[in-house]
Design an enzyme around this catalytic site. Structure first.
Site, PDB file in Angstrom:
ATOM      1  N   GLY A 152     -32.756  21.636  -5.652  1.00  0.00           N
ATOM      2  CA  GLY A 152     -33.334  22.906  -5.217  1.00  0.00           C
ATOM      3  C   GLY A 152     -32.357  23.728  -4.406  1.00  0.00           C
ATOM      4  N   SER A 153     -32.897  24.472  -3.444  1.00  0.00           N
ATOM      5  CA  SER A 153     -32.107  25.517  -2.783  1.00  0.00           C
ATOM      6  C   SER A 153     -30.898  25.013  -2.013  1.00  0.00           C
ATOM      7  CB  SER A 153     -33.001  26.297  -1.831  1.00  0.00           C
ATOM      8  OG  SER A 153     -34.099  26.799  -2.539  1.00  0.00           O
ATOM      9  N   THR A 154     -30.850  23.718  -1.666  1.00  0.00           N
ATOM     10  CA  THR A 154     -29.658  23.250  -0.959  1.00  0.00           C
ATOM     11  C   THR A 154     -28.405  23.468  -1.810  1.00  0.00           C
ATOM     12  OG1 THR A 154     -30.307  21.066  -1.745  1.00  0.00           O
ATOM     13  CG2 THR A 154     -30.731  21.544   0.550  1.00  0.00           C
ATOM     14  N   LYS A 190     -27.658  26.111  -3.151  1.00  0.00           N
ATOM     15  CA  LYS A 190     -27.145  27.466  -2.913  1.00  0.00           C
ATOM     16  C   LYS A 190     -25.929  27.435  -1.995  1.00  0.00           C
ATOM     17  CE  LYS A 190     -31.539  29.568  -3.906  1.00  0.00           C
ATOM     18  NZ  LYS A 190     -32.876  29.753  -3.342  1.00  0.00           N
TER      19      LYS A 190
END
Lengths: 565, 133
Positions: free
Chosen positions: A274-276, A278
């Site tokens: 997920g967003s980690t 990014k």
């Protein structure tokens, strides 16, 4: 005198005989003399010429060092994690057993956990050797001795003992009854442990490991999750200071554990993070130069591609700068940043980061990342926000360590090391500095505010991924909530990762089960508790040099700038 | 002739007896050595067991439970950590009288403060979020 002169005067054959005798005598004397010369020469050679003929100290045949079955395993402070103790094992020679039934019955009074019928069958068999019970306690041995059953014998064996119980379960692993390593370090260093006497020193710090395990367990209990993983990695050496996977097991009785407890979520489990991700996406764009800290992307409208719609969780519906995309965890902005870098660039960056193969960790349980093949543009778009590429939590921790430590990727290690690997440069010092400022921004004023620990300048990124369901789709309710942090952000020393598997929202979290609610508070508590143990001194976050170092200018559309810290 | 024979015989006997005694002594010492080795080994094994027990008793969760039950210790928070630069400047000592009930002699005041340079004043640390806003 006269007699001799008369003898000398003897003539004829008598004289001849004496001459012969004398000659023989001389010859024999010469030979014996030669032999004596040889002996004395040998004596001289042994005593004078060879200096090592006799040792100054008697060579002792007895070995004074204790040989244990397997070398010990200790943590970085020298506390025992695994050791071998000598315990008696009971075996029988059925030929010597007089009455198998009676012997089995009486034995069952001393060892309640053996089955009398089975034991009687064993004792009545034709073999000369049957194991009855391995690794007895001294009390059991005493009781069996006092029973006085003929044909029973003891044999001393080494039993592996794990004083820390389940604290280091997944790292250390366990051995089978014959002392062969089955999992964890016990397996990967089986040869070393078998032959060696020097204890194997792990990078783990048991105190920190305990803190991580406790805080992770608390989050799992609070949010009724099914499991979780917690990791602390030294960013400058790649040493694993703590690694926890829950649920875990007691290494001493590992044989009877269910597979879910044996599964190492930190290394073997691969998940869409997920967003980690990014963090990597932003670093990639900054490093490639397709985005800068002052540029931005339009995140007004969701992106539609084939049957997918990529939208934002914390939607702002406007133009977002790169720091804002990171701070609000904008999927749309991240996707656009990745598209600008391109599919090949992204693939090369991920490969350089080590995201496409197993980590270098010395454990047998290493998950192989699930890499899209072929790597289509749609994969590029989803990988930008951490979907479509599954890696283990250790991959993520190692990658983040390389992002914040100045841009050097070092292989992870489970052993304490004095000479860290020189590593390989992934991103420039400058990009690494930008990433530190962005990660600080998230904790200071973004989705990760709950992760802050006062005085330790935490920076990080939240991540909330939906787990893949049975039929390829995503399960909305099954989340993988994580937070990856580094501290202290002005000069990072440790990366902390907490990941909680399928948390459920609570009243306190207003029904949210996202990384910012579930994992971030644990990060905060872990850092606050373990930083003093790790020797990180608290600093004043308002100190001018720290403010200057981590200050970030958030540009807004139209050239106006807002300063944020 | 006879004398020298007796002499040699005596020497040989003495050497024989001496050799026997030395050999006996060596055997005795070797046994002693072996016994010491056995003792060392069993002590080492005992130490080994005790180390395992020490480690078992030092499990962090057990220590934490014991500390909670028996001691008034709390986890270290960062308010209790500081550096030497954060200390305020040394206060001037009172001219006469005593501190904490201890009489202060004029001589000790003189030698204590006269030669000391003024210490730098540290900024007090404020860790609260409110102070920033």
């Amino acid at each position: 005198m006269r007699t001799r002169s008369e003898t000398v005067r003897l003539e004829g054959h008598a004289k001849q005989a004496i001459e012969t005798g004398r000659n023989r005598l001389i010859l024999a004397g010469c030979l014996i003399g030669l032999a004596f010369v040889a002996v004395s020469a040998r004596v001289v050679e042994l005593s004078a010429l060879r200096n090592h003929s006799e040792p100054a100290l008697s060579a002792s045949s007895v070995d004074t060092t204790l040989t244990v079955g397997r070398a010990d395993i200790v943590d970085r402070n020298g506390l025992l994690v695994a050791t071998s103790l000598r315990t008696p094992s009971l075996y029988a020679d059925p030929k010597e057993v007089l009455d198998a039934e009676d012997a089995a019955f009486r034995l069952a009074t001393a060892l309640p956990d053996i089955n009398p019928a089975e034991t009687a069958a064993k004792l009545a068999s034709d073999r000369r050797f049957v194991w009855l019970k391995r690794n007895l306690t001294p009390r059991e041995q005493q009781q069996i001795n006092s029973l006085g059953i003929p044909g029973l014998h003891f044999f001393d064996e080494w039993k592996r003992v794990y004083p820390q119980g389940s604290l280091t379960a997944h790292v250390v692993g366990f051995t089978d009854i014959d002392d062969r390593g089955i999992s964890g370090v016990e397996r990967s260093f089986d040869d070393v442990l078998r032959g060696g006497r020097e204890p194997l020193r792990l990078a783990l710090d048991l105190r920190v490991q305990h803190i991580v395990r406790q805080e992770l367990a608390q989050q799992i209990a609070t949010f009724e999750a099914i499991g979780g993983a917690g990791v602390i990695v030294d960013v400058n050496t790649g040493e694993t200071i703590a690694m926890v996977s829950l649920p875990d097991f007691d290494s001493n009785v590992a044989g009877q554990m269910d597979p879910d407890a044996l599964f190492n979520r930190a290394t073997l489990g691969v998940y869409e993070m997920g967003s980690t991700f990014k963090i990597f996406n932003t670093a990639m764009a900054l490093e490639a130069g397709t985005a800068t800290m002052r540029s931005g992307y339009d995140a007004t409208n969701p992106i539609k591609i084939s049957r997918f719609t990529i939208s934002d969780y914390h939607a702002k519906r406007r133009w977002l700068s790169v720091p804002e995309i990171f701070k609000y965890s904008s999927n749309i902005g991240s996707v656009k940043m990745a598209i600008d870098v391109g599919t090949e660039g992204q693939r090369a960056f991920m490969a350089k980061l080590g995201m496409l193969r197993e980590t270098a960790l010395e454990l047998p349980e290493l998950g192989r990342p699930m890499v899209p093949n072929p790597w289509r543009p749609i994969n590029t778009m989803t990988i930008a926000f951490g979907h479509g590429l599954s890696v283990s939590p250790m991959h993520l921790a190692a990658g983040v360590a390389a992002m914040v430590n100045g841009g050097i990727r070092r292989p992870l290690t489970i052993l304490e090391t004095d000479t860290p690997s020189p590593g390989e440069r992934i991103i420039s010092e400058r990009t690494s500095h930008d990433m530190r400022r962005l990660m600080r921004l998230v904790v200071d004023d973004g989705t990760g505010r709950k992760a802050d620990a006062e005085g330790y300048i935490v920076g990080g990124k939240t991540g909330t991924a939906e787990k893949v369901g049975g039929r390829g789709g995503y399960r909305r309710k099954a989340l993988m909530s994580s937070f990856v942090a580094a501290f202290p952000m002005q000069k990072p020393r440790y990366v902390v990762l907490v990941m909680v598997d399928e948390p459920k929202g609570t009243k306190e979290s207003h029904g949210y089960a996202t990384g910012g609610w579930v994992a971030a508070p644990a990060i905060s508590r872990i850092i606050a508790r373990s930083a003093p143990l790790l020797g990180v001194a608290p600093v004043d976050p308002e100190a001018p040099e720290i403010r200057r170092d981590l200050m970030i200018e958030v540009p807004v559309e139209g050239g106006k700038r807002l300063a944020s810290f | 002739m006879r004398r020298s024979t007796i002499l040699w015989f005596l020497i040989a006997t003495c050497l024989g007896v001496a050799l026997f005694l030395v050999k006996h002594e060596v055997q005795r010492r070797e046994e002693q050595l072996a016994q010491l080795h056995r003792q060392i080994l069993s002590s080492q094994e005992a130490i080994h067991v005790l180390e395992a027990e020490w480690s078992y008793l030092n499990r962090p969760d057990r220590l934490e439970a014991l500390v909670r039950r028996h001691l008034d210790l709390v986890p270290l928070d960062n308010q209790r950590l500081g550096s030497i630069e954060l200390l305020p400047m040394r206060l001037p000592l009172p001219d006469v009288g005593s501190t904490d009930g201890m009489p202060v002699t004029q001589a000790s005041i003189g030698s204590g403060t006269a030669n000391l340079p003024p210490l730098p004043v540290g900024r007090p640390v404020v860790f609260t979020r409110e102070a920033r806003r």
